[in-house]
Design a protein around this motif. Structure first.
Motif, PDB file in Angstrom:
ATOM      1  N   LYS A 157      15.566  26.993 -50.548  1.00  0.00           N
ATOM      2  CA  LYS A 157      14.828  26.221 -49.848  1.00  0.00           C
ATOM      3  C   LYS A 157      13.680  25.775 -50.170  1.00  0.00           C
ATOM      4  N   ILE A 158      12.867  26.468 -51.119  1.00  0.00           N
ATOM      5  CA  ILE A 158      11.609  25.952 -51.482  1.00  0.00           C
ATOM      6  C   ILE A 158      11.831  25.427 -52.877  1.00  0.00           C
ATOM      7  N   LEU A 159      12.416  25.987 -54.087  1.00  0.00           N
ATOM      8  CA  LEU A 159      12.393  25.536 -55.410  1.00  0.00           C
ATOM      9  C   LEU A 159      12.777  24.183 -55.496  1.00  0.00           C
ATOM     10  N   PRO A 160      14.141  23.733 -54.815  1.00  0.00           N
ATOM     11  CA  PRO A 160      14.535  22.476 -54.866  1.00  0.00           C
ATOM     12  C   PRO A 160      13.450  21.208 -54.449  1.00  0.00           C
ATOM     13  N   ASN A 161      12.557  21.850 -53.593  1.00  0.00           N
ATOM     14  CA  ASN A 161      11.684  20.781 -53.146  1.00  0.00           C
ATOM     15  C   ASN A 161      10.340  20.900 -53.605  1.00  0.00           C
ATOM     16  N   ALA A 162       9.926  21.299 -54.708  1.00  0.00           N
ATOM     17  CA  ALA A 162       8.958  21.716 -55.694  1.00  0.00           C
ATOM     18  C   ALA A 162       8.909  21.474 -57.044  1.00  0.00           C
ATOM     19  N   ASN A 163       8.057  20.796 -57.799  1.00  0.00           N
ATOM     20  CA  ASN A 163       7.753  20.623 -59.166  1.00  0.00           C
ATOM     21  C   ASN A 163       6.849  21.540 -59.454  1.00  0.00           C
ATOM     22  N   PHE A 164       7.290  22.720 -59.955  1.00  0.00           N
ATOM     23  CA  PHE A 164       6.246  23.539 -60.697  1.00  0.00           C
ATOM     24  C   PHE A 164       6.023  23.346 -61.975  1.00  0.00           C
ATOM     25  N   GLN A 165       6.830  22.559 -62.442  1.00  0.00           N
ATOM     26  CA  GLN A 165       6.250  22.129 -64.123  1.00  0.00           C
ATOM     27  C   GLN A 165       4.967  21.375 -63.852  1.00  0.00           C
ATOM     28  N   LYS A 166       5.026  20.334 -62.990  1.00  0.00           N
ATOM     29  CA  LYS A 166       3.824  19.300 -62.718  1.00  0.00           C
ATOM     30  C   LYS A 166       2.527  20.342 -62.312  1.00  0.00           C
ATOM     31  N   THR A 167       2.850  21.148 -61.236  1.00  0.00           N
ATOM     32  CA  THR A 167       1.625  22.016 -60.996  1.00  0.00           C
ATOM     33  C   THR A 167       1.119  22.762 -61.871  1.00  0.00           C
ATOM     34  N   THR A 168       1.973  23.236 -62.857  1.00  0.00           N
ATOM     35  CA  THR A 168       1.385  24.115 -64.114  1.00  0.00           C
ATOM     36  C   THR A 168       0.877  23.053 -65.007  1.00  0.00           C
ATOM     37  N   GLN A 169       1.359  21.967 -65.203  1.00  0.00           N
ATOM     38  CA  GLN A 169       0.642  21.360 -66.133  1.00  0.00           C
ATOM     39  C   GLN A 169      -0.653  20.673 -65.514  1.00  0.00           C
ATOM     40  N   ILE A 170      -0.774  20.195 -64.415  1.00  0.00           N
ATOM     41  CA  ILE A 170      -2.221  19.899 -63.811  1.00  0.00           C
ATOM     42  C   ILE A 170      -3.090  21.104 -64.009  1.00  0.00           C
TER      43      ILE A 170
END
Length: 207
Positions: A65-78
């Motif tokens: 439910k959550i991972l498909p709706n989040a961009n953790f790579q962009k979060t980490t990059q920022i």
């Protein structure tokens, strides 16, 4: 430090929302947040094991439910800031994966704290052609309002969450100081090792 900073991020996805009269339009950023919050909370309320902090069940729910709706790579990059470009592609992948694992490992703690909170959505004022959006909400916890805002980007796969603001502080900015300090003292591998160590600690505590 990392667990304390991450907890609001994961808790934000699992806060109770009032029952919706009709299914929200997930093609809009505010509709996606409404649907995600409602779906996750309904799932948790129906599963006593999740409420008790079951890692296998919570992990499965996050992945579904959550991972498909989040961009953790962009979060980490920022959050990595200037240090992101100093990391090799393999290091970038490792940091992102460890960040994601930290989310999963700490999620049980957030779930166990959820009871009867509600969310108030402020009017969304974005334009239809926007590619970056902020959805503003207030979590009402025991009568006290807590600011919780979401940043999303429009991708070919739909809107994805990449940052959350809790009480006026964006998560990526909070992480940036931590990552900068570690990278400055120990290099990129030091960031990876810190995340790995924390994940091992959490895995041991849950085990």
């Amino acid at each position: 430090m990392l667990k304390r900073l991450l907890l609001p991020f994961i808790a934000a996805f699992a806060i109770s929302a009032p029952a919706l009269a009709q299914a929200p339009d997930t093609s809009t950023p505010d509709g996606l947040i409404r649907a995600l919050v409602d779906d996750v909370m309904a799932t948790v309320k129906a599963d006593k094991d999740m409420q008790a902090g079951s890692i296998p069940k919570i992990t499965a729910m996050i992945e579904q439910k959550i991972l498909p709706n989040a961009n953790f790579q962009k979060t980490t990059q920022i959050a990595m800031g200037r240090n992101w470009s100093k990391a090799t592609p393999e290091q970038q992948k490792q940091i992102t994966e460890e960040f994601k694992m930290l989310l999963i490992r700490t999620y049980a703690g957030a779930i166990s704290q959820i009871r009867d909170q509600t969310v108030q959505f402020r009017p969304y004022r974005g334009a239809p052609d926007d590619t970056d959006a902020t959805v503003r909400t207030q979590v009402i916890n025991k009568g006290e309002p807590i600011q919780m805002d979401y940043r999303l980007e429009k991708t070919p796969q739909g809107w994805k969450v990449y940052d959350i603001n809790v009480l006026g502080a964006w998560l990526t900015e909070a992480y940036k100081g931590s990552f900068n300090t570690i990278a400055g003292q120990q290099g990129i591998d030091g960031v990876i090792k810190t995340l790995q160590d924390r994940n091992r600690q959490l895995a041991g505590a849950k085990g």
